[in-house]
Design an enzyme around this catalytic site. Structure first.
Site, PDB file in Angstrom:
ATOM      1  N   THR A 204      31.124 -31.797   5.565  1.00  0.00           N
ATOM      2  CA  THR A 204      30.339 -31.033   6.355  1.00  0.00           C
ATOM      3  C   THR A 204      28.930 -30.634   5.445  1.00  0.00           C
ATOM      4  O   THR A 204      28.621 -30.805   4.113  1.00  0.00           O
ATOM      5  CB  THR A 204      31.011 -29.900   7.003  1.00  0.00           C
ATOM      6  OG1 THR A 204      29.919 -29.132   7.726  1.00  0.00           O
ATOM      7  CG2 THR A 204      31.566 -28.971   5.758  1.00  0.00           C
ATOM      8  N   ASN A 205      28.260 -29.356   5.778  1.00  0.00           N
ATOM      9  CA  ASN A 205      27.325 -28.676   5.028  1.00  0.00           C
ATOM     10  C   ASN A 205      27.129 -27.230   5.324  1.00  0.00           C
ATOM     11  O   ASN A 205      27.949 -26.795   6.282  1.00  0.00           O
ATOM     12  CB  ASN A 205      26.004 -29.447   5.566  1.00  0.00           C
ATOM     13  CG  ASN A 205      25.504 -29.394   6.817  1.00  0.00           C
ATOM     14  OD1 ASN A 205      25.280 -28.357   7.461  1.00  0.00           O
ATOM     15  ND2 ASN A 205      25.734 -30.529   7.631  1.00  0.00           N
ATOM     16  N   HIS A 206      26.185 -26.509   4.787  1.00  0.00           N
ATOM     17  CA  HIS A 206      26.096 -25.158   4.877  1.00  0.00           C
ATOM     18  C   HIS A 206      25.780 -24.463   6.109  1.00  0.00           C
ATOM     19  O   HIS A 206      25.232 -23.209   6.252  1.00  0.00           O
ATOM     20  CB  HIS A 206      25.517 -24.627   3.699  1.00  0.00           C
ATOM     21  CG  HIS A 206      26.124 -24.776   2.545  1.00  0.00           C
ATOM     22  ND1 HIS A 206      27.450 -24.300   2.044  1.00  0.00           N
ATOM     23  CD2 HIS A 206      25.638 -25.431   1.374  1.00  0.00           C
ATOM     24  CE1 HIS A 206      27.621 -24.669   0.934  1.00  0.00           C
ATOM     25  NE2 HIS A 206      26.840 -25.160   0.325  1.00  0.00           N
TER      26      HIS A 206
END
Ligand code: CTP
Length: 395
Positions: A204-206
């Site tokens: 995933t990412n931020h």
């Protein structure tokens, strides 16, 4: 934002009348024509000259000094009447139809919507008679703005402070914008995606979804029917918005294409994973040896897929988060993905991008025109983006 709008600024006799000077400045700066109307008590707090100078118009302060029908003319002239500050006495008169001064007479004659910002001491504000009058005014369709809690001029502390002029301005702007997306359908993608590796792990990412959710709330406030296709976030869906929860890029692609043909405006803020594990292990992957290789494959570019099929009537907006050659990269994306507008934010700008409440953007449209904005709260950034979209739709 308020260019050509005709506004009555009604001011009653309260120590908060000095804030009406600031409000008047903000209204004028936004381009509104403002007619100030006062009660006789205002003279004790702020001189008429301040108001007439800033508004560029004579203040209407006395029923007997002006043309006998002035209150009627002003009442029918305006698009909006704001009363700030509104005292307990003036609200009581409004509620019961008394019209013994310029302001109360204009109020009764006004054909336009009325916004009232009360200001008084906490005990006066909480008195049942004030409460009853406020309730009465809401039954006339008047908008009563909230008061703020804090230190009062009397030395007491509590509710009853006039809403700050900047916040009153936000309400005024929202009033004039409201309904400008009436009947329009808006789709927004937001948040990150999760690409599963096995039953317990994902890539995933931020992204937190804040920008997309702020846009959804703004579209809703403007009167649109909003579909929010959201990856996993901790944010509550703005009231009235239809949220479709998804996990992976493939889920988001599906959800978007379910109804994208019926949308008028599509804004893609989601930080979609560009790659996903080529296979998802059915069981938890156990550690083996010192390292491991992951096989990844491309996900579908949702924005591009919509750009390929969109009609000329649809407005498609993409986001670009860049770390270098920002403008060049953003223009490349705009062209490659068939967009009408791209919102560029750079990770080089402090306070912009993932997780922050603020963002600093540049808007680039198909003509290559670039608009730069300062660092702002994401809610205000959402307003700037819709302001631009509205200009594009109506020009
Ligand atoms: N986007 C999308 N689907 C993807 C990837 C991106 O819809 N699979 C959308 C994003 O929501 C955003 C825009 O495309 O509006 C830009 O995404 P970005 O990942 O920065 O662009 P890319 O074209 O993937 O370019 P690069 O990876 O080279 O930065």
């Amino acid at each position: 934002m308020l260019s050509g709008k005709k506004i009555i600024l009604g001011i009653a006799g309260s120590i908060a009348a000095y804030k009406a000077v600031y409000l008047l400045r903000l209204l004028k700066k936004a381009g509104a024509e403002v007619q100030v109307v006062t009660t006789p008590a205002v003279d004790h707090f702020v001189g008429e000259l301040s108001f007439s100078t800033l508004s560029g118009r004579e203040v209407f302060s006395g029923l007997w000094e002006a043309e006998w029908s002035a209150h009627v003319e002003i009442g029918v002239w305006a698009d909006l009447m704001i009363v700030a500050p509104a005292t307990a006495n003036t609200m009581a008169k409004f509620a019961h139809g008394l019209c013994d001064n310029a302001l109360t007479a204009v109020y009764l004659a006004a054909k336009c919507p009325v916004m009232i910002a009360p200001a008084m001491d906490v005990d006066m504000f909480l008195h049942p008679s004030t409460e009853a009058n406020i309730n009465q005014l809401t039954t006339y369709g008047n908008t009563i703005l909230p008061t703020e809690s804090g230190f009062l001029a009397s030395g007491l502390e509590g509710l009853g402070r006039l809403l700050e002029p900047e916040k009153i301005m936000e309400k005024v702007e929202a009033f004039f914008q409201k309904g400008s997306l009436n009947g329009k359908k808006v789709m927004i993608t937001a948040g990150p995606t999760r690409e599963a590796l096995d039953p317990v792990r994902f890539i995933t990412n931020h992204s937190t979804g804040k920008m997309g959710y702020a846009l959804a709330a703004e579209a809703q406030a403007l009167g649109a029917a909003v579909t929010l296709v959201s990856g996993p976030t901790n944010l509550p869906a703005p009231a009235g918005v239809d949220r479709i929860d998804v996990q992976s890029a493939a889920d988001m692609y599906e959800a978007v294409h379910q109804s994208v043909d019926r949308q008028d405006i599509i804004i893609m803020t989601a930080a979609v994973s560009d790659y996903r594990p080529a296979t998802i292990a059915q069981q938890k992957i156990k550690k083996k040896g010192d390292g491991m290789q992951l096989d990844l494959e491309r996900t579908q570019d949702i924005l591009k897929s919509v750009g390929e099929k969109k009609t000329d009537q649809q407005v498609l907006v993409g986001f670009a988060l860049e770390t270098q050659n920002e403008v060049e990269n953003a223009i490349g994306k705009l062209k490659r993905k068939g967009l009408d507008l791209i919102v560029l934010n750079s990770l080089r700008n402090k306070g912009a991008g993932f997780g922050h409440d603020t963002n600093q953007i540049r808007l680039i449209d198909r003509t290559g025109a670039i608009q730069e904005f300062p660092l702002k709260d994401k809610k205000l950034v959402a307003k700037d983006i819709f302001h631009k979209i509205l200009q594009m739709i109506t020009s």
